[in-house]
Every structure is written in C-alpha cells, then in structure tokens.
Design an enzyme around this catalytic site. Sequence first.
Site, PDB file in Angstrom:
ATOM      1  N   ASN A  68      -9.156   3.339  -1.040  1.00 28.12           N
ATOM      2  CA  ASN A  68      -9.216   5.279  -0.234  1.00 28.12           C
ATOM      3  C   ASN A  68      -8.997   6.401  -0.242  1.00 28.12           C
ATOM      4  O   ASN A  68      -9.715   7.423  -0.244  1.00 28.12           O
ATOM      5  CB  ASN A  68      -9.783   4.408   1.061  1.00 28.12           C
ATOM      6  CG  ASN A  68     -10.559   3.596   1.675  1.00 28.12           C
ATOM      7  OD1 ASN A  68     -12.083   3.786   0.630  1.00 28.12           O
ATOM      8  ND2 ASN A  68     -10.527   2.073   2.027  1.00 28.12           N
ATOM      9  N   ASP A  98      -1.352   2.344  -5.324  1.00 31.65           N
ATOM     10  CA  ASP A  98      -0.797   0.968  -5.585  1.00 31.65           C
ATOM     11  C   ASP A  98      -2.222   0.987  -6.329  1.00 31.65           C
ATOM     12  O   ASP A  98      -3.334   1.189  -5.582  1.00 31.65           O
ATOM     13  CB  ASP A  98      -0.493   0.145  -4.380  1.00 31.65           C
ATOM     14  CG  ASP A  98      -1.894   0.481  -3.473  1.00 31.65           C
ATOM     15  OD1 ASP A  98      -2.153   1.611  -2.691  1.00 31.65           O
ATOM     16  OD2 ASP A  98      -2.658  -0.626  -2.720  1.00 31.65           O
ATOM     17  N   ASN A 136      -6.647   7.288   4.374  1.00 34.92           N
ATOM     18  CA  ASN A 136      -8.219   7.410   3.660  1.00 34.92           C
ATOM     19  C   ASN A 136      -8.041   8.761   4.082  1.00 34.92           C
ATOM     20  O   ASN A 136      -9.227   9.395   3.277  1.00 34.92           O
ATOM     21  CB  ASN A 136      -8.936   6.282   5.410  1.00 34.92           C
ATOM     22  CG  ASN A 136      -8.912   4.771   5.049  1.00 34.92           C
ATOM     23  OD1 ASN A 136      -7.980   4.837   4.524  1.00 34.92           O
ATOM     24  ND2 ASN A 136      -9.994   3.979   5.956  1.00 34.92           N
ATOM     25  N   HIS A 192       0.951  -1.441   0.117  1.00 33.97           N
ATOM     26  CA  HIS A 192       0.116  -0.219   0.148  1.00 33.97           C
ATOM     27  C   HIS A 192       0.974   1.286  -0.069  1.00 33.97           C
ATOM     28  O   HIS A 192      -0.154   2.909  -0.099  1.00 33.97           O
ATOM     29  CB  HIS A 192      -0.971  -0.245   1.595  1.00 33.97           C
ATOM     30  CG  HIS A 192      -2.027   0.790   1.206  1.00 33.97           C
ATOM     31  ND1 HIS A 192      -3.098   0.419   0.013  1.00 33.97           N
ATOM     32  CD2 HIS A 192      -3.369   0.881   1.685  1.00 33.97           C
ATOM     33  CE1 HIS A 192      -4.014   0.974  -0.182  1.00 33.97           C
ATOM     34  NE2 HIS A 192      -4.525   1.619   1.523  1.00 33.97           N
TER      35      HIS A 192
END
Length: 232
Positions: A112, A91, A66, A19
């Site tokens: 997100n 990613d 997020n 991530h």
Amino acid sequence: MRIIAGLGNPGSKYENHRHNVGFMAVDAIARRHSFPPWSKKFQALISSGTIGTEKVLLIKPQTFMNLSGQAVGEALRFHKAEIGDLIVLYDELDLDPGKVRIKTGGGHGGHNGIKSIDAHCGKDYRRVRIGIGHPGIKEMVTHHVLGDFAKADRDWLDPLLDTFADHAELLAKGDDAGFMNKAALAVQGSKAAPKPAPKAQSHIRQARPAPQVKLPETGPMAAMLKKLLGRD
C-alpha cells in the site's frame, strides 16, 4: 538532489515491526553519515546531508504507510526533483529474509505504501525491496508484517542495516548491482558464521584411563548381573 524515502508507520509501538524496515534503513544511513537531527516537514521527518558527492534528502513519511505518497510527493515537488532522483526503501513479503532487490518502475505488488507513491509521484523511481519473508499462510500475513522482528532475525538484519549505512554511496550514485552484491555478502556472512567448536580436552585428560566401575560380588544385584552377563 537524491531523495531517499524509507517507508514505515510512525510511533513507538510500530518501530520494531517488519513493515518498518524502511525506516530502520534510513535511520542507519543518517547515523553513519552524521546527518543533522530529524525535523518535521512535508508531513514527514526529514534530514539533509551529503553522501559521497551526492546531496541527499532522507525522508520518513509520518502519514502512516497507506498515505506515504502524500509526504513523498510534497518533498519531490518542493525540491523540483525528477522522479528518477527518488529512491524508496521498503519491506517485501515475496523475498526471503535479508535479500535485497532493486529495480526502476514496475507494479506495487500489493504494497500500500508503494501504491500511494505510484499515485502521487509516478512509477519510474528506484525501488529497494528488502525481504522480510512470507509466513507461508495467507491468513498470517498481516500478523507477520505488523509484528516485531524476532530475536533470531537480528542475525541477518543487523548486518544488512550496516550495509545500508556503509554503502549508501552506492545507492546514491546509482550503482544498484554493486549495492545488491554488498548486501548479499553481508547476509551470507552472517548465516555462514562458524559455530564454536566443542571444548577440546587436554592431552593429560585424554591420556587418563576411563574410571573402572566396581561391580558387586555378592547379593541380589550380583546374581542378576551374573545372569545377564552369562557368568556362572
């Protein structure tokens, strides 16, 4: 000014996660182009420099993935930059590992960080999607995304990060097709690297006759071998 944002989660325990490949890419760019040390601003780590003829602000939001849009939105407004000057590296589950795709606008695809940037900045920015592959099972997605890159991944990840560093000027000036071509060549080259050939024998060793094994002439073993070989 171009603003290149790499997405990820802050903190050492996340730094090798799939991530965080956006963070890794902007780190590679900063090192190669001798950007000054990171400083804190806009709820992010930032560094300003020049790539080719373009003035560039690198940014790594520290708000956690997020809420990435909060930091990127602050930077965009402060510098009075246009949405078209924003480039976001992140990613992508739905691309094979090492593949890079670039587009302007579009949906968030369930990411997100992108969803947050869309909400705070608008959608018409350039999105650099870096493939991390899909684990194949929906239940494994979170573990896959929030897991460290495997050792084998370095075979394509290192050349890809080098591509971001070496060819960041193509990104900065908007040559998306040129950059994607460089990325594809780097990853294909890493996969196509020839395996070392088995060690060849010397001519002398090849010419030597195979050693003869002496068979027993008497005893139980000799009798069994004579039976097997059909010898009387």
